[in-house]
Design an enzyme around this catalytic site. Structure first.
Site, PDB file in Angstrom:
ATOM      1  N   LEU A 131      19.295  72.312   6.511  1.00 17.21           N
ATOM      2  CA  LEU A 131      18.235  72.524   5.470  1.00 17.21           C
ATOM      3  C   LEU A 131      16.964  72.951   6.075  1.00 17.21           C
ATOM      4  O   LEU A 131      16.533  72.504   7.425  1.00 17.21           O
ATOM      5  CB  LEU A 131      17.980  71.260   4.798  1.00 17.21           C
ATOM      6  CG  LEU A 131      19.273  70.648   3.752  1.00 17.21           C
ATOM      7  CD1 LEU A 131      18.686  69.342   3.413  1.00 17.21           C
ATOM      8  CD2 LEU A 131      19.531  71.573   2.682  1.00 17.21           C
ATOM      9  N   ASP A 132      16.168  73.714   5.302  1.00 17.63           N
ATOM     10  CA  ASP A 132      14.843  73.980   6.187  1.00 17.63           C
ATOM     11  C   ASP A 132      14.104  72.724   6.395  1.00 17.63           C
ATOM     12  O   ASP A 132      14.248  71.868   5.535  1.00 17.63           O
ATOM     13  CB  ASP A 132      14.127  74.855   5.147  1.00 17.63           C
ATOM     14  CG  ASP A 132      14.700  76.296   5.078  1.00 17.63           C
ATOM     15  OD1 ASP A 132      15.427  76.638   6.108  1.00 17.63           O
ATOM     16  OD2 ASP A 132      14.335  77.136   4.029  1.00 17.63           O
ATOM     17  N   ARG A 133      13.239  72.792   7.216  1.00 13.60           N
ATOM     18  CA  ARG A 133      12.295  71.696   7.602  1.00 13.60           C
ATOM     19  C   ARG A 133      11.567  71.142   6.201  1.00 13.60           C
ATOM     20  O   ARG A 133      11.549  69.873   6.081  1.00 13.60           O
ATOM     21  CB  ARG A 133      11.406  71.981   8.617  1.00 13.60           C
ATOM     22  CG  ARG A 133      10.669  70.837   8.950  1.00 13.60           C
ATOM     23  CD  ARG A 133       9.573  70.963  10.162  1.00 13.60           C
ATOM     24  NE  ARG A 133       8.969  70.052  10.927  1.00 13.60           N
ATOM     25  CZ  ARG A 133       8.084  70.317  11.706  1.00 13.60           C
ATOM     26  NH1 ARG A 133       7.904  71.473  12.249  1.00 13.60           N
ATOM     27  NH2 ARG A 133       7.260  69.249  12.139  1.00 13.60           N
ATOM     28  N   GLU A 134      11.167  72.183   5.425  1.00 13.88           N
ATOM     29  CA  GLU A 134      10.270  71.727   4.565  1.00 13.88           C
ATOM     30  C   GLU A 134      11.171  71.224   3.027  1.00 13.88           C
ATOM     31  O   GLU A 134      10.732  70.634   2.055  1.00 13.88           O
ATOM     32  CB  GLU A 134       9.635  72.828   3.920  1.00 13.88           C
ATOM     33  CG  GLU A 134       8.541  73.316   5.095  1.00 13.88           C
ATOM     34  CD  GLU A 134       9.243  74.423   5.719  1.00 13.88           C
ATOM     35  OE1 GLU A 134      10.557  74.817   5.556  1.00 13.88           O
ATOM     36  OE2 GLU A 134       8.593  75.167   6.508  1.00 13.88           O
ATOM     37  N   THR A 135      12.458  71.267   3.086  1.00 14.93           N
ATOM     38  CA  THR A 135      13.432  70.862   1.995  1.00 14.93           C
ATOM     39  C   THR A 135      14.076  69.444   2.185  1.00 14.93           C
ATOM     40  O   THR A 135      14.488  69.179   3.350  1.00 14.93           O
ATOM     41  CB  THR A 135      14.606  72.187   1.927  1.00 14.93           C
ATOM     42  OG1 THR A 135      14.124  73.286   1.872  1.00 14.93           O
ATOM     43  CG2 THR A 135      15.534  71.573   0.868  1.00 14.93           C
TER      44      THR A 135
END
Length: 307
Positions: free
Chosen positions: A139-143
């Site tokens: 997962l992206d860091r921001e997600t």
């Protein structure tokens, strides 16, 4: 101390690495090498799988021979992750099911160290649960949301294979600007990574890119915001974010593809994208895992404020 790798080396892909993307494999093999340089090695053809050129998204299979060219590395021992981060990751665990660990990953925590981030989820899990675990997906860091890790060996291999099964589901909840009109909508728009600087990727719609399909449906809609469910048919970089913006509903808090003027009005403080459900199905053994993580309260607070 920086050191030169004296010669080309060949890495035999293990069973635990079966199904892994070759860019992720290289990032693990070339510790200390900037992400941007790894992608340059791939695009220049210096990395080969069984003698043939590869793309970053190429998946390797157990027994493949991967040619890794000589590179200058700067090995830096980041040391163990701090206790506060290990504790935060441990608190995010929502299920331990046999060979699997499932987390409701908090927003802002990377799934693994690299690209200026010394530690991530997997490094913390290896402190608290042992070295045997690895990431099934990313997962992206921001997600935020469902993140699955598996024990290395057969469980990890099966889980990564299951990602490509047609009955495997990855569902997201996403808060977008604007009132969603009508019912379900499918966005079928090819995407291409057209810039990569210091490991940062930017994606745009491009007919020459790779097919990308996202199915959207409204869960709740207000005059100025809507909560959508997004089901991925493909798994391209930043797919939901780009597709949502393409149909006039940018994701709230998206600094790369969103609407900064609208975000300023609501101050979301984060990217409002949450992986809420995953169902892993393997062609040989059937269902491996089905897990979910509720949408963050912050999403609903923003939605209520947009009424």
């Amino acid at each position: 101390m920086p050191q030169n790798s004296p010669k080309v080396r060949y890495h035999a892909v293990t069973a635990a690495e079966d199904g892994q993307r070759i860019d992720n494999l290289l990032l693990g093999q070339l510790k200390g090498v900037p992400r941007s340089h790894v992608y340059r090695l791939l695009s220049s053809g210096q990395v080969r799988r069984n003698g043939g050129r590869v793309k970053p998204s190429t998946r390797v299979a157990a027994g493949d021979q991967v040619r890794i060219p000589p590179v200058r590395t700067a090995e830096r021992d980041a040391g163990p992750p701090p206790d506060r981060l290990v504790h935060r990751v441990r608190e995010a665990i929502i299920d331990v099911d046999g060979d699997f660990i499932v987390l409701d990953k908090p927003e802002g925590i990377a799934v693994h160290g690299g690209s200026g981030v010394p530690h991530g989820v997997i490094e913390c899990l290896r402190v608290s649960h042992g070295q045997d675990y690895d990431l099934v997906h990313r997962l992206d860091r921001e997600t935020s949301g469902v993140l699955v890790c598996a024990r290395r060996g057969e469980p990890l291999r099966r889980a990564r294979q299951a990602l490509n099964h047609p009955k495997t589901e990855k569902l997201y909840q996403v808060l977008v600007h604007g009132r969603w009109r009508g019912g379900p909508r499918t966005v079928d728009q090819a995407l291409d990574v057209h810039a990569r600087q210091a490991g940062e990727r930017t994606v745009r719609a491009d007919e020459a890119g790779k097919q990308a399909v996202t199915h959207f449906d409204a869960l709740d809609r207000r005059p100025r915001m809507s909560l959508l469910e997004a089901r991925l048919e493909t798994g391209r970089t930043h797919q939901i974010r780009v597709h949502a913006a393409a149909v006039g509903h940018p994701v709230v808090g998206d600094l790369k593809y969103g609407d900064g003027a609208l975000d300023t009005q609501v101050s979301p403080g984060r990217l409002c994208l949450h992986a809420w459900r995953m169902r892993l199905v393997h062609r040989e053994v059937g269902k491996l895992l089905e897990v979910s993580a509720s949408v963050p309260d912050a999403f609903m607070a923003l939605l209520d404020g947009a009424s």
